[in-house]
Design an enzyme around this catalytic site. Structure first.
Site, mmCIF file in Angstrom:
data_model
loop_
_atom_site.group_PDB
_atom_site.id
_atom_site.type_symbol
_atom_site.label_atom_id
_atom_site.label_comp_id
_atom_site.label_asym_id
_atom_site.label_seq_id
_atom_site.Cartn_x
_atom_site.Cartn_y
_atom_site.Cartn_z
ATOM 1 N N TYR A 268 0.920 -1.240 0.076
ATOM 2 C CA TYR A 268 -0.130 -0.014 -0.013
ATOM 3 C C TYR A 268 0.846 1.247 0.102
ATOM 4 O O TYR A 268 0.454 2.401 -0.724
ATOM 5 C CB TYR A 268 -0.847 0.015 1.177
ATOM 6 C CG TYR A 268 -2.048 -0.917 0.902
ATOM 7 C CD1 TYR A 268 -3.159 -0.521 0.604
ATOM 8 C CD2 TYR A 268 -2.039 -2.161 1.469
ATOM 9 C CE1 TYR A 268 -4.202 -1.276 0.268
ATOM 10 C CE2 TYR A 268 -3.180 -2.995 1.226
ATOM 11 C CZ TYR A 268 -4.265 -2.645 0.753
ATOM 12 O OH TYR A 268 -5.404 -3.385 0.492
ATOM 13 N N GLU B 297 -7.672 -7.459 5.733
ATOM 14 C CA GLU B 297 -6.876 -8.477 4.921
ATOM 15 C C GLU B 297 -6.049 -9.162 6.258
ATOM 16 O O GLU B 297 -5.699 -10.356 6.133
ATOM 17 C CB GLU B 297 -5.815 -7.856 3.957
ATOM 18 C CG GLU B 297 -6.700 -7.423 2.848
ATOM 19 C CD GLU B 297 -6.135 -6.229 1.863
ATOM 20 O OE1 GLU B 297 -5.223 -5.816 2.046
ATOM 21 O OE2 GLU B 297 -6.672 -5.782 1.142
#
Length: 394
Positions: free
Chosen positions: A98, A140
């Site tokens: 990310y 996640e």
């Protein structure tokens, strides 16, 4: 929740950012893949990159998330986030990635929008990004914990123990763990990711629904060969090279389009290879002796193109309250199907039905629209997309 300072800035700039998202995502992917070519080689779907589907899905998810923050500041768009998180976990996405996305996405925003991106605008959109990214990272992490896997470590070697040609362009594979462990339980409707090494050395990943009920000795996936280059490079490889005794890398099961508990009526509507998650749902219902009212709709090109056709009928026949409705574009001599595309308006669908849709987007849009027009609640209509979600979390 966005800060008080960010809300008016995001609201004022969303039209400009939204109108430019196509250019932004083009620049983003070009920059990121130039700096990190291994991401395109071994993580991102090269077919979806070539078609532009991944770019459109990313643009839509960013715009959709920002819009949701403005329209409903006290709630999160959890349906959209859950769908993305399951896809990411099945691919093995990590929290560090990310940061990579952030770096190249914001470089692209500045490159496209130029002086429009003042420090205040940059801070506001940085909030949007990290609110979405941190929500996904948390979801996640929970998924990885539930599967007992380290972050990103969801794949394991599995042996192909059966291979069956279902149609001219569809093959099913039964899989078991290479070390002999029993396959894990999963929820009917979930999928796995399969990674293969292609001739150019790329290790591409594709997702396939588990097409048989939980509780069997093996998992089963059904793979339709996708025409086009490179859109079908993994399915083509599996058709050409995967044989009994071979080993492939397979993820743990993921996916949030799963059969609900309870005894309420169900509608399972599919087209083409979209029937695969429905087979697992029907197999589970039949194995558990369900008496639920289950309406099954399937559309296909012809009987010869309908993978698992006889299995579908057998499963529906095993349900005391099951009914099967088939449509084929070219029905030929089939007497159990209607010609043309599926039309759920011809069926007696209970208004309190829970509907599950899987197939090409035009098919799902049509069925969803007909169901909503017939009085079915929007919240009761669920769908699965094979590939990037271009419905933008609708």
């Amino acid at each position: 929740m966005l800060s008080e300072q960010a809300v008016p800035i995001v609201r004022a700039t969303l039209p400009v950012v939204g109108a430019s998202l196509g250019d932004i995502t083009d620049r983003f992917y070009a920059g990121m893949f130039a700096a990190r070519p291994e991401l395109l080689r071994d993580l991102f779907n090269r077919g979806n990159q070539a078609s532009g589907d991944q770019r459109r899905a990313l643009a839509g998810s960013i715009a959709g998330f920002a819009g949701a923050l403005l329209d409903s500041p006290d709630t999160r768009p959890d349906v959209m986030l859950s769908r993305i998180a399951h896809k990411h976990a099945s691919l093995g996405v990590t929290s560090e990635q990310y940061k990579v996305v952030h770096e190249h996405l914001f470089a692209a925003i500045v490159e496209v929008l130029g002086e429009t991106v003042t420090p205040e605008v940059a801070r506001a959109w940085d909030e949007v990004y990290w609110l979405m990214a941190n929500a996904l990272i948390a979801l996640e992490a929970r998924l990885y914990e539930e599967t007992g896997a380290a972050e990103g470590g969801v794949r394991r070697p599995m042996e192909i123990v059966e291979r069956h040609r279902e149609t001219a362009d569809t093959v099913s594979f039964a899989l078991r763990h290479s070390d002999g462990r029993p396959t894990e339980p999963f929820r009917p409707g979930q999928y796995v990711s399969v990674r293969v090494e292609l001739p150019d050395g790329a290790r591409q990943i594709r997702q396939y629904s588990l097409s048989a009920a939980p509780g069997l000795p093996h998992w089963r996936i059904t793979v339709k060969r996708v025409k086009g280059d490179p859109a079908g490079e993994v399915s083509t490889w599996l058709h050409a090279h995967a044989r009994v005794g071979d080993t492939v890398e397979v993820s743990a099961p993921f996916g949030d389009l799963v059969l609900p508990e309870g005894d309420g009526p169900l509608l399972l509507a599919s087209a083409g290879i979209g029937s695969t998650p429905m087979l697992a749902m029907l197999g589970h219902l039949a194995a558990t002796g369900s008496h639920r009212d289950v309406t099954v709709v399937h559309a296909d090109r012809s009987p010869a193109d309908h993978a698992h056709r006889e299995e579908l009928r057998t499963l529906v026949d095993a349900l005391p309250q099951g009914s099967l409705h088939l449509w084929y574009e070219e029905p030929g001599d089939a007497t159990d199907a209607r010609p043309g595309g599926a039309d759920v308006t011809t069926l007696d669908v209970p208004p309190d039905v829970t509907a599950y849709l899987c197939g090409p987007l035009p098919f799902m849009r049509q069925v969803r629209g007909d169901l909503l027009s017939g009085g079915v609640a929007a919240a009761a209509v669920h769908y699965e997309v094979f590939g990037p979600d271009l419905w933008l979390g609708a």
